[in-house]
Scaffold this active site. Sequence first.
Site, PDB file in Angstrom:
ATOM      1  N   CYS A   1      -0.479   4.123   2.286  1.00 33.97           N
ATOM      2  CA  CYS A   1      -0.230   3.869   3.713  1.00 33.97           C
ATOM      3  C   CYS A   1       1.237   4.091   4.068  1.00 33.97           C
ATOM      4  O   CYS A   1       1.545   4.689   5.090  1.00 33.97           O
ATOM      5  CB  CYS A   1      -0.571   2.431   4.098  1.00 33.97           C
ATOM      6  SG  CYS A   1      -2.080   1.806   3.381  1.00 33.97           S
ATOM      7  N   ASP A   2       2.132   3.563   3.250  1.00 33.01           N
ATOM      8  CA  ASP A   2       3.533   3.472   3.672  1.00 33.01           C
ATOM      9  C   ASP A   2       4.498   4.357   2.889  1.00 33.01           C
ATOM     10  O   ASP A   2       5.659   4.505   3.282  1.00 33.01           O
ATOM     11  CB  ASP A   2       4.012   2.012   3.554  1.00 33.01           C
ATOM     12  CG  ASP A   2       3.218   1.092   4.473  1.00 33.01           C
ATOM     13  OD1 ASP A   2       2.773   1.570   5.526  1.00 33.01           O
ATOM     14  OD2 ASP A   2       3.044  -0.089   4.131  1.00 33.01           O
TER      15      ASP A   2
ATOM     16  N   CYS B   1       0.837  -1.205   0.000  1.00 32.19           N
ATOM     17  CA  CYS B   1       0.000   0.000   0.000  1.00 32.19           C
ATOM     18  C   CYS B   1       0.871   1.253   0.000  1.00 32.19           C
ATOM     19  O   CYS B   1       1.509   1.570   1.013  1.00 32.19           O
ATOM     20  CB  CYS B   1      -0.915  -0.024   1.222  1.00 32.19           C
ATOM     21  SG  CYS B   1      -1.941   1.444   1.347  1.00 32.19           S
TER      22      CYS B   1
END
Length: 298
Positions: free
Chosen positions: A133-134, A130
């Site tokens: 997200c990261d 992701c």
Amino acid sequence: MYDIIIIGAGPAGLSSGIYASRLGAKTMILEKLTPGGQITLSSEIENYPGICEVKSGIEFMSCWPNQAKKFGCEIVSEEVIEIKKEKYFKIKTTKHEYSSKAVIIATGSTPKKAGFDGELEYTGRGVSYCAVCDGFFYKNKIVAVIGGGDTALEEALYLSKIAKKVYLIHRRDKFRAAPSTQKKVFNTPNIEIIFKETVKKVFGKEFVEGIILSSNKELKVDGVFVFVGMKVNNELVKNLVKLNEWGEVKVNLDMQTSLDGLFAAGDIRENSVKQVVAAAGDGAVAAINAIKYIEKGE
Ligand code: NAP
């Protein structure tokens, strides 16, 4: 007889459980694994509103089940194997059969694994599925993106704005992504395309420090993003509701599927942005509308 049975205890299912039980519905969540969902694999979460200090996914999700139980929601560890609708819904698990007036399916989707050595071991420690997200953790660092579809190329473009350099590694010599996306990738100076290679192995101490390609070439990278397709966890409903061409469940703005009384929330539904905050929002919408559906029938 339950008012609402929720299948899946990730952010969408747990949020549904919190809302439904707090609104007075007799609610049960069925989950085959540990509650928490896919986000528990994420080493850090910092984009959920209200989370002002970075937390691990496990830490972040740890109190959601207790919050649901506080309002009377039951959380049962059983695998659902069949959903049927007669007058009411019949939910069959490997152990029991339950009845409910409405159902919320929140079984999510699972990123496919690329299959290289160390993929599981380094997930959350440099291997990610992701970029939203990261990606931020790789500011001015070097990352590798694996895949040749729309997701891989779109996420490589996203990461190219954060990271110093992005290696885009694809097993063939042609991408399957939309030509317009390919053009943008070809015109992005800090994306280096590597065709006809796969990742054989990831290595590092605590975190990823590099990868070895199928040609045995070694690349120093700080992170590896895998985008080789998603598996939508639609097995329980694929013969009950309408799906889109990628197998995602079609819903309206109430999270109502094509089968009356069956709602879908989170990554399983079409157009999901696959973010915890959106899944939690879906869960609330589905619960509120499931209750309205029950009240209408009574
Ligand atoms: P996808 O189109 O199935 O692409 C997966 C990619 O991963 C392919 O390039 C495939 O290679 C590669 N791959 C598969 N297994 C691999 C492995 N083990 N090792 C290395 N590479 C591997 O998946 P997606 O990109 O997630 O997209 C899914 C669907 O959503 C597609 O229909 C896509 O068009 C759609 N989508 C659309 C948009 C948009 O419209 N903006 C955005 C995202 C996704 P091969 O090419 O050799 O098979």
